[in-house]
Structures are given as C-alpha cells and as structure tokens.
Write a protein that holds these residues in place. Structure first.
Motif, PDB file in Angstrom:
ATOM      1  N   GLY A 198     -79.111 -22.295 -21.663  1.00 50.19           N
ATOM      2  CA  GLY A 198     -80.356 -22.354 -22.434  1.00 50.19           C
ATOM      3  C   GLY A 198     -80.467 -21.275 -23.491  1.00 50.19           C
ATOM      4  N   SER A 199     -79.624 -20.257 -23.410  1.00 47.07           N
ATOM      5  CA  SER A 199     -79.644 -19.188 -24.409  1.00 47.07           C
ATOM      6  C   SER A 199     -78.263 -18.560 -24.466  1.00 47.07           C
ATOM      7  N   GLY A 200     -78.064 -17.681 -25.443  1.00 46.07           N
ATOM      8  CA  GLY A 200     -76.764 -17.037 -25.572  1.00 46.07           C
ATOM      9  C   GLY A 200     -76.900 -15.692 -26.239  1.00 46.07           C
ATOM     10  N   LEU A 201     -75.755 -15.052 -26.472  1.00 47.16           N
ATOM     11  CA  LEU A 201     -75.740 -13.717 -27.048  1.00 47.16           C
ATOM     12  C   LEU A 201     -75.159 -13.754 -28.458  1.00 47.16           C
ATOM     13  N   LEU A 202     -75.790 -13.015 -29.337  1.00 41.92           N
ATOM     14  CA  LEU A 202     -75.273 -12.788 -30.681  1.00 41.92           C
ATOM     15  C   LEU A 202     -74.727 -11.363 -30.697  1.00 41.92           C
ATOM     16  N   PHE A 203     -73.468 -11.199 -31.100  1.00 39.93           N
ATOM     17  CA  PHE A 203     -72.885  -9.864 -31.058  1.00 39.93           C
ATOM     18  C   PHE A 203     -72.067  -9.575 -32.311  1.00 39.93           C
ATOM     19  N   ARG A 204     -71.800  -8.290 -32.520  1.00 36.13           N
ATOM     20  CA  ARG A 204     -71.000  -7.843 -33.639  1.00 36.13           C
ATOM     21  C   ARG A 204     -70.120  -6.689 -33.187  1.00 36.13           C
TER      22      ARG A 204
END
Length: 351
Positions: A318-324
């Motif tokens: 249902g959701s996720g991670l945004l990363f850099r």
C-alpha cells in the motif's frame, strides 16, 4: 582502452582513445532519398554516430550526393566488386568506404580508389565475414571458417592498401559464431594498430541478436579491444542503436542518460514491480543526465542493496519508500511512488 591509430569519418574520430563510435545501417537505398534521409536522421537522433548505406549499383552511388545534403551524420558507402561505385561515392561526398580491395577488380582499379580516397581524406573499412571467406583461405585453414582464417583474409586486404601507402584503415572481422568473432578480434588486435570495428554478423532477431552482440562486443571492449561497434539485428535499426548504447553503458565506458536498475521480484514483493519498472524505464528516457535509477520490490532490496542509485523507490504493501543514495527521503502511498520519483529526478535534471 589501448590506443590505436586514429582516423576520422567525417567529424567522428575513431581510435586513438576517442569515444567508442556507434554505427548502424539504413534499410533504404540512397535512391529512396527522402525515406533514407528520414531514417538516418532518426538513427542519428537516437545516438548513432555513423550510418552505413548499401550502394549496389550506379544509380544508388549517384544518389549519395542528394542524401548527403539531407543528413548531418557521417555516411559510409558499402560497396562490393565494382570499383567505379567507390569512385562515384567519393565524388558524391561520402565520408568513408566499406570495401575489400581484393574484390573490386584489378590492382589498377584499387590504385584508382586509393588515390582518390587519399586525396579526399576518406578512410576505408575492410570487412571480413566468416561466411564469405575466399576458397583459398578456407583451404588453407581446414576447409571451414576459422578465426585464424578470418584474420589472414583481413591481412591480405590490409597488405594491398599498405603497399599503396594508404593507412586510413578500419578493420572488422565478424562472424555469427560469437567465440570465433571474439578470438578473431583478439588475434587481429595483436597484429595491427588500426582501429577495429566490432560486431556479431547475422546475429538474429531482437532478443537473441542482442544477447549474442552483448557477449561478443562486450567481451572485447572489456579486454580493451574495439573502437567502433554495430549491433546487427533483424529488426528496426533504431533498436540496434539502443542496444549498442546499453552495451557501452553496461561495460562502464559511456553512459547515455539514466540507467535503470531493478530487482527480479520474489515472494516478498507486494507491488506490481514488473509494470512499475517498465513504466519508470519509459519515463526516464527523456532525461539527459547520467544517473542511476532503482526500482526495487521491497525494503529489503530497497535503500540498502540499491544504495549506489542516485534515486530510487522500494515497494511495500500500500505504500513504499522514496530514497536517494541509500538515504530514505520519505514514505509515499503506492500510487504516488512513480510521480514522486519523477518529481525528484526533474528537480535534479533542472539544477
């Protein structure tokens, strides 16, 4: 990459430490000038540095001037048997020739071609294919194509040009057999310092042909061998250019815009990762900066294993991670993961 002698095809340098030049070939005759020009310009826009055109007859040769005026990319005339076609092609402003000096007629005819090529500073590519070796070469090497026979055939043609004091030469030794092609180029590399053009000839359709080309061309590039490449596919030549760029990116030589990395999915994946990866790959093609973008299936394979990615997303339930660069920026609802990723890349692109 070991430095070879440098030649120039129009404005494109080949060898001598220059970037690997990507080549492709038009599927249209120069006689069909408008169609050929449109395709060649599309190939150039897609990333082709040089485009070859088949010149089977006088009419095709005489059409090269009109074609030359409609395209910016350097053109190579592919000519067999008739030396007069080579002379006409050069008169029409072609940038390079692909011939075999031994099959264009008498020595006097070879001299005529070489003299004009020297005067106009037009390089010559000698091309040897395993499937078309002359009988005397086959007889000398066991009656069938071999890597050693391909090199011997190439050196026969090189000797003709060298005897005329002509050295603006590129050589290709190609086979549909990948190990034979790799071995032939390694042997040739030991004997000459001319630039080498790499390719697996008659590689096949998109899937099989890309794999064969990646193995053959990639192996040699990693050895420091090769100055220009063509991926030969039974498909739209635009796909040849795309495959060539991917090969160069994969061996770490040249990166053309963003590169996508994505995991193969597993039982932990709770998002439609295949669709997500395909969508991201399509969307990032518009960007120019050479960044690495990751699309991962879960937090396990997310910021940790993809920490070298400039930007990435990792799916969840249902959701996720945004990363850099391995650092989590924020958690994002699943349906907003790709838009959020594109927003971050857009900001970076426009800096």
């Amino acid at each position: 990459m070991e430095k070879t002698r440098q030649i120039h095809v129009g404005t494109v340098a080949i060898g001598g430490g220059a970037p690997i030049a990507i080549q492709s070939m038009s599927t249209f005759s120069p006689v069909d000038t408008e169609y050929a020009a449109a395709q060649i310009n599309a190939l150039h826009k897609a990333g082709a540095d040089i485009v070859r055109v088949a010149v089977p007859d006088r009419k095709a040769a005489e059409s090269l001037g009109a074609l030359r005026e409609k395209v910016d990319v350097p053109l190579v005339a592919d000519i067999h048997f008739d030396y007069r076609l080579a002379l006409t092609a050069m008169e029409q402003g072609i940038d390079a020739l692909r011939i075999n000096p031994g099959n264009i007629g008498s020595r006097d005819n070879v001299v005529k071609v070489v003299d004009m090529a020297r005067e106009k500073q037009i390089p010559i590519r000698i091309g040897i294919n395993a499937g078309s070796l002359p009988q005397h070469i086959l007889d000398a090497y066991g009656g069938h194509p071999t890597a050693e026979g391909m090199v011997a055939g190439a050196m026969e043609h090189v000797k003709i040009l060298e005897e005329e004091n002509f050295h603006d030469i590129v050589i290709s030794v190609k086979s549909t057999d990948v190990p034979m092609m790799v071995k032939a180029n390694r042997l040739l590399h030991e004997q000459v310092n001319y630039p080498l053009h790499l390719g697996v000839t008659e590689a096949g359709t998109l899937y099989r042909g890309t794999i064969k080309s990646a193995i053959g061309i990639g192996s040699l590039l990693l050895d420091g061998i090769g100055d220009t490449i063509r991926v030969s596919l039974t498909d739209d030549p635009l796909k040849e250019v795309k495959a060539a760029r991917e090969i160069l990116s994969s061996v770490g030589m040249q990166q053309y815009g963003p590169v996508l990395v994505s995991c193969p999915t597993c039982g932990r994946t709770q998002v439609d990762l295949i669709h997500m990866a395909q969508e991201v790959e399509e969307k990032i093609q518009k960007f120019k900066k050479p960044i690495r973008v990751a699309v991962m299936g879960c937090a396990v394979n997310g910021p940790g294993e993809a920490r070298e990615a400039d930007f990435g997303i990792a799916g969840g339930k249902g959701s996720g991670l945004l990363f850099r660069k391995g650092k989590i920026l924020r958690s994002v609802p699943e349906e907003e993961l790709i838009p959020a990723l594109m927003e971050e890349i857009e900001k970076f692109e426009n800096q």
